[in-house]
Motif scaffolding. Structure first.
Motif, PDB file in Angstrom:
ATOM      1  N   TYR A   1     -15.532  -9.564 -63.407  1.00  0.00           N
ATOM      2  CA  TYR A   1     -15.193 -10.958 -63.703  1.00  0.00           C
ATOM      3  C   TYR A   1     -15.445 -11.836 -62.488  1.00  0.00           C
ATOM      4  O   TYR A   1     -15.917 -12.972 -62.608  1.00  0.00           O
ATOM      5  CB  TYR A   1     -13.722 -11.079 -64.124  1.00  0.00           C
ATOM      6  N   GLY A   2     -15.123 -11.317 -61.300  1.00  0.00           N
ATOM      7  CA  GLY A   2     -15.368 -12.079 -60.084  1.00  0.00           C
ATOM      8  C   GLY A   2     -16.841 -12.350 -59.870  1.00  0.00           C
ATOM      9  O   GLY A   2     -17.243 -13.466 -59.503  1.00  0.00           O
ATOM     10  N   LYS A   3     -17.672 -11.351 -60.129  1.00  0.00           N
ATOM     11  CA  LYS A   3     -19.120 -11.512 -59.968  1.00  0.00           C
ATOM     12  C   LYS A   3     -19.683 -12.518 -60.970  1.00  0.00           C
ATOM     13  O   LYS A   3     -20.662 -13.203 -60.681  1.00  0.00           O
ATOM     14  CB  LYS A   3     -19.816 -10.158 -60.138  1.00  0.00           C
ATOM     15  N   LYS A   4     -19.073 -12.577 -62.156  1.00  0.00           N
ATOM     16  CA  LYS A   4     -19.556 -13.478 -63.199  1.00  0.00           C
ATOM     17  C   LYS A   4     -19.026 -14.898 -63.032  1.00  0.00           C
ATOM     18  O   LYS A   4     -19.302 -15.759 -63.861  1.00  0.00           O
ATOM     19  CB  LYS A   4     -19.168 -12.939 -64.574  1.00  0.00           C
ATOM     20  N   GLY A   5     -18.259 -15.130 -61.984  1.00  0.00           N
ATOM     21  CA  GLY A   5     -17.738 -16.476 -61.751  1.00  0.00           C
ATOM     22  C   GLY A   5     -16.608 -16.868 -62.667  1.00  0.00           C
ATOM     23  O   GLY A   5     -16.503 -18.029 -63.077  1.00  0.00           O
ATOM     24  N   ILE A   6     -15.735 -15.896 -63.008  1.00  0.00           N
ATOM     25  CA  ILE A   6     -14.560 -16.188 -63.837  1.00  0.00           C
ATOM     26  C   ILE A   6     -13.337 -15.773 -63.017  1.00  0.00           C
ATOM     27  O   ILE A   6     -12.704 -14.747 -63.272  1.00  0.00           O
ATOM     28  CB  ILE A   6     -14.601 -15.429 -65.181  1.00  0.00           C
ATOM     29  N   PRO A   7     -12.993 -16.585 -61.998  1.00  0.00           N
ATOM     30  CA  PRO A   7     -11.953 -16.155 -61.055  1.00  0.00           C
ATOM     31  C   PRO A   7     -10.573 -15.952 -61.664  1.00  0.00           C
ATOM     32  O   PRO A   7      -9.838 -15.059 -61.250  1.00  0.00           O
ATOM     33  CB  PRO A   7     -11.947 -17.275 -60.000  1.00  0.00           C
ATOM     34  N   TRP A   8     -10.190 -16.794 -62.661  1.00  0.00           N
ATOM     35  CA  TRP A   8      -8.857 -16.615 -63.241  1.00  0.00           C
ATOM     36  C   TRP A   8      -8.728 -15.240 -63.881  1.00  0.00           C
ATOM     37  O   TRP A   8      -7.686 -14.577 -63.764  1.00  0.00           O
ATOM     38  CB  TRP A   8      -8.550 -17.720 -64.259  1.00  0.00           C
ATOM     39  N   ALA A   9      -9.792 -14.774 -64.560  1.00  0.00           N
ATOM     40  CA  ALA A   9      -9.749 -13.466 -65.206  1.00  0.00           C
ATOM     41  C   ALA A   9      -9.736 -12.352 -64.166  1.00  0.00           C
ATOM     42  O   ALA A   9      -9.069 -11.332 -64.340  1.00  0.00           O
ATOM     43  CB  ALA A   9     -10.940 -13.311 -66.146  1.00  0.00           C
ATOM     44  N   ALA A  10     -10.484 -12.543 -63.071  1.00  0.00           N
ATOM     45  CA  ALA A  10     -10.514 -11.544 -62.009  1.00  0.00           C
ATOM     46  C   ALA A  10      -9.143 -11.405 -61.350  1.00  0.00           C
ATOM     47  O   ALA A  10      -8.656 -10.293 -61.118  1.00  0.00           O
ATOM     48  CB  ALA A  10     -11.567 -11.931 -60.974  1.00  0.00           C
ATOM     49  N   LEU A  11      -8.496 -12.542 -61.073  1.00  0.00           N
ATOM     50  CA  LEU A  11      -7.191 -12.514 -60.414  1.00  0.00           C
ATOM     51  C   LEU A  11      -6.102 -11.974 -61.340  1.00  0.00           C
ATOM     52  O   LEU A  11      -5.250 -11.184 -60.926  1.00  0.00           O
ATOM     53  CB  LEU A  11      -6.835 -13.915 -59.925  1.00  0.00           C
ATOM     54  N   ASP A  12      -6.122 -12.397 -62.616  1.00  0.00           N
ATOM     55  CA  ASP A  12      -5.149 -11.861 -63.565  1.00  0.00           C
ATOM     56  C   ASP A  12      -5.368 -10.366 -63.777  1.00  0.00           C
ATOM     57  O   ASP A  12      -4.417  -9.579 -63.864  1.00  0.00           O
ATOM     58  CB  ASP A  12      -5.261 -12.596 -64.905  1.00  0.00           C
ATOM     59  N   GLY A  13      -6.647  -9.966 -63.861  1.00  0.00           N
ATOM     60  CA  GLY A  13      -6.957  -8.549 -64.039  1.00  0.00           C
ATOM     61  C   GLY A  13      -6.507  -7.712 -62.857  1.00  0.00           C
ATOM     62  O   GLY A  13      -6.039  -6.579 -63.018  1.00  0.00           O
TER      63      GLY A  13
END
Length: 280
Positions: free
Chosen positions: A194-206
């Motif tokens: 998710y972080g690589k795809k530029g979706i930081p909220w999903a990366a941080l929640d994950g």
């Protein structure tokens, strides 16, 4: 037994019935077409007891215990990205009388007047927190399995049953849901992706959920590196937005803050939301 029953789920807003008022499986995720599967469930715990039937008689037999095992994890094969619900890693932040919202489909598919699957929320408060969370928000048959949100929009529990009255509902705490999720290794890989795809909220929640699954020391380092990198980027972008605002370019500052809020979400972009409110 997954083979003994057809399990189907519809997206909110989709047509769940045909014009002849039959359930429309073509618009659903379902086990028959292999677009839905049962990915996990806690072990069944049974007990010998008596239960009252609707006609007033009692039946003695083996029943499922009313405990935190009343859960099943379903996996849907989606054809487009979906935005997941933020899941609270524990319920330590909620107290008696805190506002909550129970979201679900009361009475299931029997009251779909326009044939569409539409959620029906109910508002209430936390009565008390014991092994389960007891709430006043109405829960009726059809609500079971639906999320219970706190004031911050996090799912702190799952509706499961009531005690004599719909306004005395029990919710299984979210930590029991986390125990059914994939391993920390899988969740860490997903968060990094998710972080690589530029979706930081999903990366941080994950990353938060991955931590709750008991990561190894190496996986914990990956989580910390991911979080530090994303939050450093957040700080940099907030500083840029502040510089624009201080320089008098309010329009570009608003656009920058809105972009932060969209990408980082309400939890991680709280400072951006506050700054945006001051600019307005």
């Amino acid at each position: 037994d997954p083979k003994s029953v057809l399990v189907a789920a519809w997206r909110a807003g989709s047509d769940a019935r045909t014009e002849d008022n039959l359930l429309d499986l073509t618009t659903s995720f379902n086990t028959r077409h292999k677009t839905l599967s049962i990915a996990g469930a806690p072990p069944d715990e049974m007990e010998e007891r008596e239960a009252a039937l609707d006609d007033g008689t009692t039946l003695h037999g083996r029943f499922h215990k009313q405990n935190n095992g009343d859960l099943a994890l379903l996996k849907a094969t989606v054809d487009a990205p979906v935005r997941p619900i933020p899941l609270a890693v524990d319920s330590s932040g909620i107290e008696k009388l805190d506002p909550v919202m129970a979201l679900g489909f009361p009475s299931g598919t029997t009251v779909l007047e326009a044939r569409r699957a539409e959620t029906s929320p109910s508002l209430g408060e936390v009565r008390k927190i014991e092994d389960t969370i007891l709430i006043t928000a109405a829960i009726v048959p059809g609500n079971s399995g639906g999320p219970v949100f706190d004031l911050h929009g996090e799912a702190v529990g799952v509706s499961t049953r009531i005690y004599d009255d719909p306004s005395l509902g029990a919710c299984i705490q979210s930590r029991h849901v986390i125990g059914l999720l994939p391993s920390a290794a899988i969740l860490v890989r997903a968060a990094i992706e998710y972080g690589k795809k530029g979706i930081p909220w999903a990366a941080l929640d994950g990353a938060r959920v991955a931590e709750a699954r008991g990561p190894t020391e190496a996986q914990q380092k990956e989580i910390e590196a991911l979080r530090e990198g994303l939050l450093a980027d957040l700080d940099r972008r907030m500083a840029e937005a502040k510089a624009l605002s201080d320089g008098g370019d309010k329009d570009r500052a608003r656009k920058a803050l809105q972009g932060i809020l969209t990408e980082f979400g309400d939890r991680w972009g709280k400072a951006a939301a506050e700054a945006l409110g001051r600019l307005r």
